[in-house]
Design an enzyme around this catalytic site. Structure first.
Site, PDB file in Angstrom:
ATOM      1  N   GLU A  34       0.833  -1.205   0.000  1.00 12.82           N
ATOM      2  CA  GLU A  34       0.000   0.000   0.000  1.00 12.82           C
ATOM      3  C   GLU A  34       0.869   1.258   0.000  1.00 12.82           C
ATOM      4  O   GLU A  34       1.878   1.332   0.715  1.00 12.82           O
ATOM      5  CB  GLU A  34      -0.893  -0.028   1.241  1.00 12.82           C
ATOM      6  CG  GLU A  34      -1.768   1.206   1.446  1.00 12.82           C
ATOM      7  CD  GLU A  34      -2.536   1.158   2.759  1.00 12.82           C
ATOM      8  OE1 GLU A  34      -3.535   1.882   2.866  1.00 12.82           O
ATOM      9  OE2 GLU A  34      -2.133   0.412   3.680  1.00 12.82           O
TER      10      GLU A  34
ATOM     11  N   LYS B 199      -9.401   2.461  -2.257  1.00 10.61           N
ATOM     12  CA  LYS B 199      -9.690   2.027  -0.889  1.00 10.61           C
ATOM     13  C   LYS B 199     -11.057   2.540  -0.447  1.00 10.61           C
ATOM     14  O   LYS B 199     -11.371   3.720  -0.614  1.00 10.61           O
ATOM     15  CB  LYS B 199      -8.585   2.530   0.046  1.00 10.61           C
ATOM     16  CG  LYS B 199      -8.596   1.924   1.437  1.00 10.61           C
ATOM     17  CD  LYS B 199      -7.337   2.359   2.178  1.00 10.61           C
ATOM     18  CE  LYS B 199      -7.195   1.711   3.534  1.00 10.61           C
ATOM     19  NZ  LYS B 199      -5.945   2.121   4.213  1.00 10.61           N
TER      20      LYS B 199
ATOM     21  N   CYS C  71      -5.548  -2.945   2.598  1.00 12.63           N
ATOM     22  CA  CYS C  71      -5.290  -2.857   4.045  1.00 12.63           C
ATOM     23  C   CYS C  71      -6.577  -2.891   4.860  1.00 12.63           C
ATOM     24  O   CYS C  71      -7.155  -3.958   5.071  1.00 12.63           O
ATOM     25  CB  CYS C  71      -4.458  -1.612   4.343  1.00 12.63           C
ATOM     26  SG  CYS C  71      -3.614  -1.683   5.951  1.00 12.63           S
TER      27      CYS C  71
ATOM     28  N   SER D 123      24.350   7.312  32.203  1.00  9.85           N
ATOM     29  CA  SER D 123      24.331   7.689  33.616  1.00  9.85           C
ATOM     30  C   SER D 123      24.780   6.597  34.562  1.00  9.85           C
ATOM     31  O   SER D 123      25.019   6.858  35.746  1.00  9.85           O
ATOM     32  CB  SER D 123      22.907   8.099  33.996  1.00  9.85           C
ATOM     33  OG  SER D 123      22.048   6.977  33.961  1.00  9.85           O
TER      34      SER D 123
ATOM     35  N   GLY E  74      22.644   4.154  34.906  1.00  8.89           N
ATOM     36  CA  GLY E  74      21.337   3.590  35.180  1.00  8.89           C
ATOM     37  C   GLY E  74      20.867   2.679  34.062  1.00  8.89           C
ATOM     38  O   GLY E  74      21.484   2.580  32.991  1.00  8.89           O
ATOM     39  N   ILE E  75      19.727   2.050  34.292  1.00  5.13           N
ATOM     40  CA  ILE E  75      19.260   1.012  33.381  1.00  5.13           C
ATOM     41  C   ILE E  75      18.718   1.573  32.069  1.00  5.13           C
ATOM     42  O   ILE E  75      18.881   0.968  31.005  1.00  5.13           O
ATOM     43  CB  ILE E  75      18.215   0.119  34.091  1.00  5.13           C
ATOM     44  CG1 ILE E  75      17.972  -1.156  33.288  1.00  5.13           C
ATOM     45  CG2 ILE E  75      16.910   0.891  34.340  1.00  5.13           C
ATOM     46  CD1 ILE E  75      17.202  -2.208  34.055  1.00  5.13           C
ATOM     47  N   ASP E  76      18.075   2.750  32.118  1.00  2.00           N
ATOM     48  CA  ASP E  76      17.477   3.293  30.896  1.00  2.00           C
ATOM     49  C   ASP E  76      18.536   3.667  29.871  1.00  2.00           C
ATOM     50  O   ASP E  76      18.435   3.321  28.688  1.00  2.00           O
ATOM     51  CB  ASP E  76      16.613   4.518  31.224  1.00  2.00           C
ATOM     52  CG  ASP E  76      15.421   4.159  32.090  1.00  2.00           C
ATOM     53  OD1 ASP E  76      14.879   3.056  31.925  1.00  2.00           O
ATOM     54  OD2 ASP E  76      15.032   4.989  32.938  1.00  2.00           O
TER      55      ASP E  76
END
EC number: 6.3.5.1
Length: 552
Positions: free
Chosen positions: A45, A113, A149, A292, A294-296
């Site tokens: 599409e 469409k 679609c 930092s 940190g995890i993010d």
């Protein structure tokens, strides 16, 4: 009549607005189909423009340019199989989302469409006109029906095509990912096959466009809903599909199935692909981010390396006096494990200079959130300076939990051009880190193994903007916060729904309030890949000024 019909499917990655590039990609795919003796080469599409092009397709100059490229493509692909390609198409004062069949150097047929989606990321009702219910088009002596679609998500278009002589259905799609979408699509298409009794080929595009990632995973079904062909998810691929005609009509010839990734891999691939294509399609090659400890920021750095390669990722530690030795060690360990550049830029002197500058104005006032935010905004300033100097796009690292409640500093850690984890709740950040440490795929450009130290995953989250600060000082613990956010944001539920789920009303009301008052921050935040139907941006559109609160 022919007893065999070959379709060459282009599960490909167009770029919005790159008409010449998309046309060239279409022509190469057509040439592959011609070499394989295909009867029809099919593309998704709106392929010529890329999808979702939004209001760009309403621009008259753009429409005329589309027509010019389609006309030339028809001429270039005259001597061989028919070419089916999605395009916006203007007729008089009307504009349609069309599927064009190019044969013998011209446009031989147009399918328009009928059902225009007007929810979540789609706004087609205000862009396109609805086409009439129509019949199939002919390719040789075979009649093909192409619900475009959304048309295949409703029964009437496929039923009309079947009733007017379609022998099988070819469904072109620009269908973006959200979690669980693969199963939803399959269930919908099985319903169309059961209703019509016709084979169905579902063709989807791949690639990232702003916040949306198209995940491919094209497939074919035979009558009864039996899977006959499964293409891989996310990968560009040109694939040939054969149909054979027997006493009961056309059937897709059975093929080996590509394996599909699980939910965790799908999400991670979307974040990697979203960043990779955002970079490639905007012209950037390299990124930087504040690392930092940190995890993010650790998972964002990992996504960046997997998307772009370690040589194109710069990690910057910007410590203050509140940055712990553990964070310093953890940040350096991540950068070393990933193999990317690691810069150390202390902010203490700069922060002191700003404090001294503001001291006459702030005299007599106690230190508060203002001083904390100065640290974050100074980091943003320094990172943006490096971005300007080195031509590297700055990535932001706020997870969906923080984005939802505004636990981020505007013009500080929110500064940047793209946020790979914008739609990933904090609790899923933890699990995604564990998943990445245990899994590696050939589409990842980063190293295999445990690239995120366990200490980063297990230590209490902290912004480290004051002594002994923890996220839980300001927010409910993340498992509780994320569960409430899932109800209020993803499920569009109420405070009463939160209470019914076992949460304290006061906590739910606080979270609701934080969501609403943070709207102005999200309005100015960087885009990021959509993982859910509750993503911030096009899925969820709220006013910035809003004094309503749920009375339940």
């Amino acid at each position: 009549m022919a007893d065999r019909f070959r379709i060459t499917l282009g599960q490909l990655n167009p770029t919005v607005g790159d008409l010449a590039g998309n046309a060239a990609l279409a022509a190469r795919t057509w040439a592959e189909g011609k070499a394989a003796n295909a009867d029809l080469v099919a593309l998704p599409e709106m392929f010529i423009t890329g999808y979702n092009a939004q209001d760009l397709v309403m621009k008259r100059a753009f429409q005329l340019d589309v027509m010019t490229h389609i006309d030339q493509l028809a001429k270039d692909c005259a001597d061989g199989p028919a070419l089916a390609i999605g395009a916006p198409w203007a007729e008089g004062t009307e504009l349609f989302n069309a599927y064009l069949i190019l044969k013998n150097g011209r446009i031989a047929n147009r399918t328009l469409k009928h059902n225009l989606p007007n929810e979540t990321v789609f706004d087609e009702v205000r862009i396109f006109d609805s086409g009439p219910l129509g019949g199939p088009y002919a390719v040789g002596n075979t009649r093909v029906g192409s619900p475009i679609c959304e048309d295949a998500w409703h029964p009437e278009v496929s039923e009309t095509l079947a009733e007017t002589g379609a022998e099988f259905l070819l469904v072109p799609n620009g269908s973006p990912y959200y979690r669980g979408k693969l199963d939803t699509r399959m269930n919908m298409m099985v319903a169309r096959v059961v209703e019509t009794g016709l084979p169905l080929i579902y063709l989807n595009m791949v690639g990232g466009q702003d916040d949306q990632v198209f995940d491919g995973a094209s497939f074919a079904l035979n009558p009864g809903g039996r899977l006959a062909m499964q293409m891989p998810a996310f990968d560009e691929k040109v694939h040939h599909v054969d149909l054979e005609r027997g006493p009961e009509g056309w059937r897709v010839v059975q093929q080996p199935f590509a394996s599909l990734p699980d939910a965790w891999e799908q999400d991670y691939r979307v974040m990697v692909q979203g960043l990779r294509d955002y970079m490639a399609k905007t012209g950037f090659r390299q990124v930087l981010l504040g690392l930092s400890g940190g995890i993010d920021s650790a998972i964002v750095a990992t996504i960046a390396v997997d998307a772009l390669g370690a040589e194109n990722v710069r990690c910057v530690m910007l410590p203050s006096e509140y940055t712990s030795q553990s964070s310093l060690d953890d940040a350096e360990a991540v950068a070393k494990a990933l193999g990317c550049r690691y810069d150390y830029v202390p902010i203490r002197e700069g922060r002191q200079a700003i404090t001294n500058t503001l001291a006459p104005l702030f005299e007599g006032r106690d230190a508060d959130l203002t001083e904390e935010n100065i640290q974050s905004r100074l980091r943003g300033l320094l990172l943006m300076a490096m971005s300007n100097k080195f031509g590297e796009m700055l990535l932001t690292t706020g997870n969906k939990s923080e984005v939802a409640v505004g636990y981020a500093t505007i013009y500080g850690d929110m500064a940047g051009g793209y946020n790979p984890i914008k739609d990933l709740y904090k609790t899923r950040v933890f699990e995604t880190c564990r998943w990445r440490n245990e899994n590696h795929r050939d589409w990842m450009m980063g190293p295999a193994g445990a690239v995120i130290p366990d200490n980063i995953i297990t230590k209490p989250p902290s912004a480290e903007l004051r002594e002994d600060q923890k996220d839980s000082d300001s927010l409910p613990d993340y498992p509780e916060l994320d569960a409430i956010l899932d109800i209020l944001v993803d499920q569009d539920g109420s405070v009463a729904d939160c209470v019914a789920a076992g949460f304290e009303r006061d906590v739910a009301k606080k979270v609701e309030h934080l969501i609403y008052i943070s709207e102005y921050k999200r309005f100015q935040s960087a885009p990021g890949p959509r993982l859910t139907k509750g993503a911030f941006w096009l899925d969820r559109r709220y006013p910035i000024v809003n004094r309503w609160r749920d009375p339940s």
